[in-house]
Every structure is written in C-alpha cells, then in structure tokens.
Design a protein around this motif. Structure first.
Motif, PDB file in Angstrom:
ATOM      1  N   GLU A  58       0.844  -1.197   0.000  1.00 38.94           N
ATOM      2  CA  GLU A  58       0.000   0.000   0.000  1.00 38.94           C
ATOM      3  C   GLU A  58       0.877   1.244   0.000  1.00 38.94           C
ATOM      4  N   GLN A  59       0.439   2.265  -0.714  1.00 34.57           N
ATOM      5  CA  GLN A  59       1.154   3.535  -0.677  1.00 34.57           C
ATOM      6  C   GLN A  59       0.951   4.167   0.701  1.00 34.57           C
ATOM      7  N   PRO A  60       2.037   4.543   1.381  1.00 33.53           N
ATOM      8  CA  PRO A  60       1.870   5.171   2.691  1.00 33.53           C
ATOM      9  C   PRO A  60       1.265   6.573   2.556  1.00 33.53           C
ATOM     10  N   GLU A  61       0.606   7.003   3.599  1.00 36.20           N
ATOM     11  CA  GLU A  61      -0.058   8.309   3.575  1.00 36.20           C
ATOM     12  C   GLU A  61       0.916   9.445   3.293  1.00 36.20           C
ATOM     13  N   TRP A  62       2.136   9.355   3.817  1.00 39.61           N
ATOM     14  CA  TRP A  62       3.104  10.434   3.625  1.00 39.61           C
ATOM     15  C   TRP A  62       3.530  10.569   2.159  1.00 39.61           C
ATOM     16  N   ALA A  63       3.261   9.551   1.343  1.00 37.89           N
ATOM     17  CA  ALA A  63       3.656   9.579  -0.068  1.00 37.89           C
ATOM     18  C   ALA A  63       2.479   9.859  -0.991  1.00 37.89           C
ATOM     19  N   SER A  64       1.369  10.306  -0.454  1.00 38.23           N
ATOM     20  CA  SER A  64       0.166  10.506  -1.263  1.00 38.23           C
ATOM     21  C   SER A  64       0.298  11.632  -2.288  1.00 38.23           C
ATOM     22  N   VAL A  65       1.385  12.385  -2.260  1.00 43.27           N
ATOM     23  CA  VAL A  65       1.612  13.454  -3.228  1.00 43.27           C
ATOM     24  C   VAL A  65       1.817  12.899  -4.646  1.00 43.27           C
ATOM     25  N   LEU A  93       8.052   4.232  -5.593  1.00 43.14           N
ATOM     26  CA  LEU A  93       6.774   4.938  -5.666  1.00 43.14           C
ATOM     27  C   LEU A  93       6.500   5.436  -7.073  1.00 43.14           C
ATOM     28  N   ASP A  94       5.233   5.755  -7.329  1.00 41.36           N
ATOM     29  CA  ASP A  94       4.842   6.431  -8.569  1.00 41.36           C
ATOM     30  C   ASP A  94       5.330   5.660  -9.804  1.00 41.36           C
ATOM     31  N   GLU A  95       4.955   4.365  -9.859  1.00 44.48           N
ATOM     32  CA  GLU A  95       5.359   3.504 -10.985  1.00 44.48           C
ATOM     33  C   GLU A  95       6.877   3.480 -11.165  1.00 44.48           C
ATOM     34  N   PHE A  96       7.618   3.384 -10.072  1.00 39.83           N
ATOM     35  CA  PHE A  96       9.086   3.265 -10.063  1.00 39.83           C
ATOM     36  C   PHE A  96       9.815   4.561 -10.401  1.00 39.83           C
ATOM     37  N   ARG A  97       9.117   5.681 -10.528  1.00 39.29           N
ATOM     38  CA  ARG A  97       9.791   6.939 -10.847  1.00 39.29           C
ATOM     39  C   ARG A  97      10.517   7.534  -9.643  1.00 39.29           C
ATOM     40  N   ALA A  98      10.086   7.190  -8.447  1.00 37.03           N
ATOM     41  CA  ALA A  98      10.724   7.707  -7.232  1.00 37.03           C
ATOM     42  C   ALA A  98      11.051   6.543  -6.305  1.00 37.03           C
ATOM     43  N   GLY A 137       9.364  20.105  -6.047  1.00 37.69           N
ATOM     44  CA  GLY A 137       8.425  20.173  -4.952  1.00 37.69           C
ATOM     45  C   GLY A 137       7.931  18.848  -4.416  1.00 37.69           C
ATOM     46  N   TYR A 138       8.158  17.738  -5.145  1.00 40.04           N
ATOM     47  CA  TYR A 138       7.688  16.440  -4.659  1.00 40.04           C
ATOM     48  C   TYR A 138       8.274  16.112  -3.284  1.00 40.04           C
ATOM     49  N   PHE A 139       9.589  16.233  -3.155  1.00 43.83           N
ATOM     50  CA  PHE A 139      10.227  15.847  -1.899  1.00 43.83           C
ATOM     51  C   PHE A 139       9.722  16.710  -0.749  1.00 43.83           C
ATOM     52  N   ASP A 140       9.619  18.018  -0.972  1.00 44.34           N
ATOM     53  CA  ASP A 140       9.148  18.918   0.077  1.00 44.34           C
ATOM     54  C   ASP A 140       7.700  18.636   0.462  1.00 44.34           C
ATOM     55  N   SER A 141       6.931  18.019  -0.411  1.00 42.69           N
ATOM     56  CA  SER A 141       5.521  17.718  -0.147  1.00 42.69           C
ATOM     57  C   SER A 141       5.318  16.367   0.529  1.00 42.69           C
ATOM     58  N   LEU A 142       6.368  15.644   0.809  1.00 47.04           N
ATOM     59  CA  LEU A 142       6.246  14.299   1.353  1.00 47.04           C
ATOM     60  C   LEU A 142       5.914  14.245   2.852  1.00 47.04           C
ATOM     61  N   ASN A 143       5.858  15.356   3.508  1.00 49.64           N
ATOM     62  CA  ASN A 143       5.542  15.382   4.939  1.00 49.64           C
ATOM     63  C   ASN A 143       6.547  14.554   5.747  1.00 49.64           C
ATOM     64  N   LEU A 144       7.825  14.740   5.391  1.00 47.24           N
ATOM     65  CA  LEU A 144       8.928  14.110   6.114  1.00 47.24           C
ATOM     66  C   LEU A 144       9.879  15.209   6.573  1.00 47.24           C
ATOM     67  N   GLN A 145      10.515  14.996   7.694  1.00 41.81           N
ATOM     68  CA  GLN A 145      11.560  15.893   8.131  1.00 41.81           C
ATOM     69  C   GLN A 145      12.912  15.294   7.758  1.00 41.81           C
ATOM     70  N   VAL A 146      13.856  16.155   7.431  1.00 36.13           N
ATOM     71  CA  VAL A 146      15.228  15.705   7.224  1.00 36.13           C
ATOM     72  C   VAL A 146      16.040  16.231   8.393  1.00 36.13           C
ATOM     73  N   LYS A 147      16.674  15.293   9.105  1.00 36.11           N
ATOM     74  CA  LYS A 147      17.456  15.658  10.297  1.00 36.11           C
ATOM     75  C   LYS A 147      18.911  15.374  10.078  1.00 36.11           C
TER      76      LYS A 147
END
Length: 147
Positions: A58-65, A93-98, A137-147
């Motif tokens: 299943e596609q995770p919610e954070w990747a729904s972009v 994700l996204d048919e192997f594009r990401a 903008g895809y990465f910034d829209s993923l609702n993930l933090q980079v630490k």
C-alpha cells in the motif's frame, strides 16, 4: 572527492555520499545500480530479493503526493569498492519513478512537525535513486523531516 581518497569508516563513506552532487551519479539498468562518476568506488544497487508481486504494498499516507499509488518495497545496498557498508529499506513509488528510503518514526516531535524523518544521508540516497524525480516540490511535499 577523487578516486585516490580512502574512506576508512562508514561515517566517512556516508559523508562522501551526502556531499556528492546528485547529477554526478550514473544509472545502469540491469541490475538497477547507480555509480558515482567522480569516484567509481561508490555505488548503490537495488537488490530485488523478491518477486514484484511479493514486493507490492500500500502507498503510505506520507507519499500521497504522487499521482500513481503503485508502491513496492525493496532494499538498497550501498557499496564502497564493491563491499557493502550499508543497506536501507526503500519504497519504489509512482510507478518506479521515485525511490525513497523508508522513513523512521520520531516519537518526540511537536504537534506541528511531521513525525517521520530521514537523515541527510537517507534523503540524499532517495534523491540519487530517484534521478531527479523528487525535484520540483515532490520531496518537500512528502511530509517528512530531514534531520
């Protein structure tokens, strides 16, 4: 970074990958492998240990972009001079594009912050394996933090 550099610890190797420009990585189709053009001692390979049907998830919610929800699990192995020094579970994700490293859940976050994060190294691996598909903008829209 030059071919004469010798990296003696996984920390040094991870730092070298973080500092490498994404466009300096070359993709080879079979098996799916990325090689650093400026220092061919570094490579990343997808292991494809299981059949496509076994890896579908299943596609995770954070990747729904992503417009296509087709998602597969996989493992990326990171190598230096052909020897593995790290492995990361990834989602295709996204048919192997990401391809994104599976994020870690952070238990101590503020309510306004995402509770999933990647390290800078994991984010860089994700960008490298996605070949630029995370830009725009895809990465910034993923609702993930980079630490």
């Amino acid at each position: 970074m030059s071919n004469s550099d010798n990296y003696t610890s996984p920390v040094d190797m991870r730092d070298a990958i973080v500092q490498s420009p994404i466009e300096a990585w070359e993709y080879f189709d079979f098996p799916s492998t990325w090689v650093l053009k400026t220092n061919r001692d570094f490579s990343i390979e997808l292991l494809n240990r299981y059949s496509r049907e076994e890896r579908e998830t299943e596609q995770p919610e954070w990747a729904s972009v992503f417009p296509n929800d087709t998602t597969y699990t996989n493992t990326a192995r990171v190598l230096y001079r052909g020897a593995p020094f790290d492995e990361k579970n990834v989602l295709q994700l996204d048919e192997f594009r990401a391809i994104v490293v599976q994020p870690t859940r952070d238990r101590d976050t503020d309510e306004d912050e995402p509770d999933l994060h990647l390290t800078q190294y994991e984010a860089q691996l994700s960008h490298i394996m996605s070949g630029g598909h995370l830009s725009g903008g895809y990465f910034d829209s993923l609702n993930l933090q980079v630490k």
